[in-house]
Design an enzyme around this catalytic site. Structure first.
Site, PDB file in Angstrom:
ATOM      1  N   TYR A 141      42.110  25.902  28.900  1.00  9.29           N
ATOM      2  CA  TYR A 141      41.009  25.052  28.463  1.00  9.29           C
ATOM      3  C   TYR A 141      41.436  24.081  27.364  1.00  9.29           C
ATOM      4  O   TYR A 141      40.858  23.009  27.218  1.00  9.29           O
ATOM      5  CB  TYR A 141      39.858  25.905  27.917  1.00  9.29           C
ATOM      6  CG  TYR A 141      38.811  26.285  28.925  1.00  9.29           C
ATOM      7  CD1 TYR A 141      39.158  26.877  30.137  1.00  9.29           C
ATOM      8  CD2 TYR A 141      37.466  26.069  28.670  1.00  9.29           C
ATOM      9  CE1 TYR A 141      38.189  27.244  31.047  1.00  9.29           C
ATOM     10  CE2 TYR A 141      36.490  26.438  29.578  1.00  9.29           C
ATOM     11  CZ  TYR A 141      36.859  27.018  30.765  1.00  9.29           C
ATOM     12  OH  TYR A 141      35.888  27.381  31.664  1.00  9.29           O
ATOM     13  N   LYS A 192      47.702  37.416  35.477  1.00  4.81           N
ATOM     14  CA  LYS A 192      48.322  37.014  36.745  1.00  4.81           C
ATOM     15  C   LYS A 192      49.827  37.013  36.480  1.00  4.81           C
ATOM     16  O   LYS A 192      50.516  36.006  36.661  1.00  4.81           O
ATOM     17  CB  LYS A 192      47.793  35.622  37.159  1.00  4.81           C
ATOM     18  CG  LYS A 192      48.204  35.168  38.552  1.00  4.81           C
ATOM     19  CD  LYS A 192      47.550  35.947  39.689  1.00  4.81           C
ATOM     20  CE  LYS A 192      48.135  35.529  41.032  1.00  4.81           C
ATOM     21  NZ  LYS A 192      47.641  36.361  42.153  1.00  4.81           N
ATOM     22  N   ASP A 224      43.076  38.387  40.761  1.00  2.75           N
ATOM     23  CA  ASP A 224      42.503  38.350  42.118  1.00  2.75           C
ATOM     24  C   ASP A 224      41.954  39.723  42.488  1.00  2.75           C
ATOM     25  O   ASP A 224      40.847  39.861  43.016  1.00  2.75           O
ATOM     26  CB  ASP A 224      43.515  37.830  43.151  1.00  2.75           C
ATOM     27  CG  ASP A 224      44.882  38.477  43.045  1.00  2.75           C
ATOM     28  OD1 ASP A 224      45.136  39.219  42.071  1.00  2.75           O
ATOM     29  OD2 ASP A 224      45.721  38.242  43.949  1.00  2.75           O
ATOM     30  N   ASP A 248      35.962  33.038  32.261  1.00  6.62           N
ATOM     31  CA  ASP A 248      34.864  32.171  32.697  1.00  6.62           C
ATOM     32  C   ASP A 248      34.423  32.573  34.103  1.00  6.62           C
ATOM     33  O   ASP A 248      33.236  32.764  34.381  1.00  6.62           O
ATOM     34  CB  ASP A 248      35.327  30.712  32.677  1.00  6.62           C
ATOM     35  CG  ASP A 248      34.246  29.755  33.149  1.00  6.62           C
ATOM     36  OD1 ASP A 248      33.093  29.903  32.699  1.00  6.62           O
ATOM     37  OD2 ASP A 248      34.556  28.863  33.964  1.00  6.62           O
ATOM     38  N   ASP A 252      30.942  35.149  35.459  1.00  5.64           N
ATOM     39  CA  ASP A 252      29.879  34.720  36.378  1.00  5.64           C
ATOM     40  C   ASP A 252      29.713  35.738  37.508  1.00  5.64           C
ATOM     41  O   ASP A 252      28.593  36.060  37.915  1.00  5.64           O
ATOM     42  CB  ASP A 252      30.193  33.341  36.992  1.00  5.64           C
ATOM     43  CG  ASP A 252      29.552  32.196  36.199  1.00  5.64           C
ATOM     44  OD1 ASP A 252      29.389  32.352  34.973  1.00  5.64           O
ATOM     45  OD2 ASP A 252      29.232  31.167  36.804  1.00  5.64           O
TER      46      ASP A 252
HETATM   47  C1  IPM Z   1      30.649  29.064  30.030  1.00  2.00           C
HETATM   48  C2  IPM Z   1      30.523  27.699  30.626  1.00  2.00           C
HETATM   49  C3  IPM Z   1      31.400  26.737  29.844  1.00  2.00           C
HETATM   50  C4  IPM Z   1      32.835  27.207  29.983  1.00  2.00           C
HETATM   51  C5  IPM Z   1      31.257  25.271  30.247  1.00  2.00           C
HETATM   52  C6  IPM Z   1      29.828  24.782  30.146  1.00  2.00           C
HETATM   53  C7  IPM Z   1      32.164  24.372  29.436  1.00  2.00           C
HETATM   54  O1  IPM Z   1      30.840  27.735  31.979  1.00  2.00           O
HETATM   55  O2  IPM Z   1      30.356  29.205  28.821  1.00  2.00           O
HETATM   56  O3  IPM Z   1      31.032  29.984  30.750  1.00  2.00           O
HETATM   57  O4  IPM Z   1      33.505  26.909  30.965  1.00  2.00           O
HETATM   58  O5  IPM Z   1      33.295  27.920  29.080  1.00  2.00           O
HETATM   59 MG    MG Z   2      31.101  29.710  32.775  1.00  2.87          MG
END
Ligand code: IPM
Ligand code: MG
Length: 359
Positions: A141, A192, A224, A248, A252
């Site tokens: 990042y 990884k 993975d 990240d 999710d």
């Molecule tokens: C998160 C979001 C952020 C990230 C974005 C909005 C920059 O997806 O906090 O997970 O990728 O960190």
């Molecule tokens: Mg995110």
């Protein structure tokens, strides 16, 4: 002495969910005599509209002066065409970086009341309680060089740099092990290292840090496989520690196990435990302005803030109990609504949590 909370509602559903979270915060502020002072600020698209930049000086100064920051969500299609370095997300990343909020805690807890809302079978997710510890200020990042360049043959090439220094890996490692000590005493480090040198070092340093925590079991998993295991048998995990991008993505996936990403709070901490608190979800432009967003992730982020930065565990527990109570009452926003439950709006959900707090 009073403590300062900087409130950054952000974009799209951000202000809607923040209104409810602030009402909850003000309720516990009174009830537990916390002496908190709230200040409002602009970040992301809202800041671009007002000041032309996603992280105005003024916001950064308030953030540095605050004891904790509560953030809604930033970004959305309205700012799709602004220059890359001015995008709303840059404001968020800039704040994480400027305040050195390297430790991102993303719990994935399944409320028993929501077992049916998960996309997985109840027996696979019931009782789920895992904590993803994501490194937040390094890795791909932030690595330099980065950009899009034109090669001699006229073709464009995009590039980023995946880099971690030993000290960055060490500090997130220590945080993960310390948190594991307060839970199930197990850390799984995700990398990884079969392909990427940067994560060969990641694994080595995790091993070294692990030696200082003989009471915590350390294991390693390729990313993975970790993605697969999260949807196959998520309860095998206690604490997962990983780099910025893997974290990240995996967070999710973990969020969805709990029924809705609309339920998940997060904390981003610096080395002194000061932090920024935000829901794991984004600004949800598709449902903004309709009053249907789930405010619970932001409300639960308030609870995390009270626990981790403001040393007010009773107030945190009261909010968590109130959330559980409204779920028991069968109240559900659209994202978690199903047969036999009552559909409520953002506002009604917030009001129900406040009522449960006052009960
Ligand atoms: C998160 C979001 C952020 C990230 C974005 C909005 C920059 O997806 O906090 O997970 O990728 O960190
Ligand atoms: Mg995110």
């Amino acid at each position: 002495m009073s403590k300062k909370i900087l409130v950054l509602p952000g974009d799209y559903i951000g202000p809607e969910i923040m209104t409810e979270a602030v009402t909850v915060l003000e309720t516990v502020n009174r009830r537990f005599a916390l002496d908190l002072e709230l200040e409002l600020g602009l970040l992301g698209g809202a800041a671009i509209d007002a000041h032309g930049v996603p992280l105005p000086e003024e916001t950064l100064a308030s953030a540095r002066a605050a004891d904790a920051i509560l953030l809604g969500a930033v970004g959305g299609p309205k700012w799709d065409n602004v220059e890359r370095h001015l995008r709303p997300e840059r404001g968020l990343l800039g704040l994480r970086s400027a305040l050195e909020l390297f430790g991102n805690l993303r719990p994935a807890i399944l409320y028993p009341q929501l077992a049916a809302a998960s996309s997985l079978k109840p027996e696979i997710v019931s009782g789920l309680d895992i904590l993803i510890v994501r490194e937040l200020t390094g890795g791909i990042y932030f690595g330099e060089p980065r950009g899009i360049r034109t090669l001699d043959n006229g073709e464009r090439q995009g590039f980023n740099t995946y880099v971690y220094s030993e000290s960055e890996i060490r500090r997130i490692g220590h945080l993960a092990f310390q948190l594991a000590r307060q839970r199930g005493h197990r850390v799984c480090s995700v990398d990884k290292s079969n392909v990427l040198e940067v994560t060969v070092l990641w694994r080595e340093v995790m091993e070294e840090v692990g030696k200082e925590y003989p009471d915590v079991a350390l294991s390693h998993m390729y990313v993975d496989n970790a993605a697969m295991q999260l949807v196959r048998a998520p309860k095998q995990f206690d604490v997962l520690v990983t780099g910025n991008m893997f974290g990240d993505i995996l967070s999710d996936a973990a969020a969805m196990l709990t029924g809705s990403i609309g339920m998940l709070p997060s904390a981003s901490l610096d080395k002194n435990g000061r932090g920024m608190y935000e829901p794991c979800h984004g600004s949800a432009p598709d449902i903004a302005g309709q009053g249907v967003a789930n405010p619970l992730a932001t409300i639960l982020s308030v609870a995390m803030m009270l626990r981790y930065t403001l040393a007010a565990p009773e107030a945190a527990a009261a909010i968590e109990a109130a959330v559980s109570a409204v779920l028991d009452q069968g109240l559900r926003t659209a994202d978690i609504h199903g047969d036999g439950t009552t559909l409520v709006s953002t506002r009604e959900m917030g009001a129900a949590v406040v009522a449960a707090l006052q009960a």
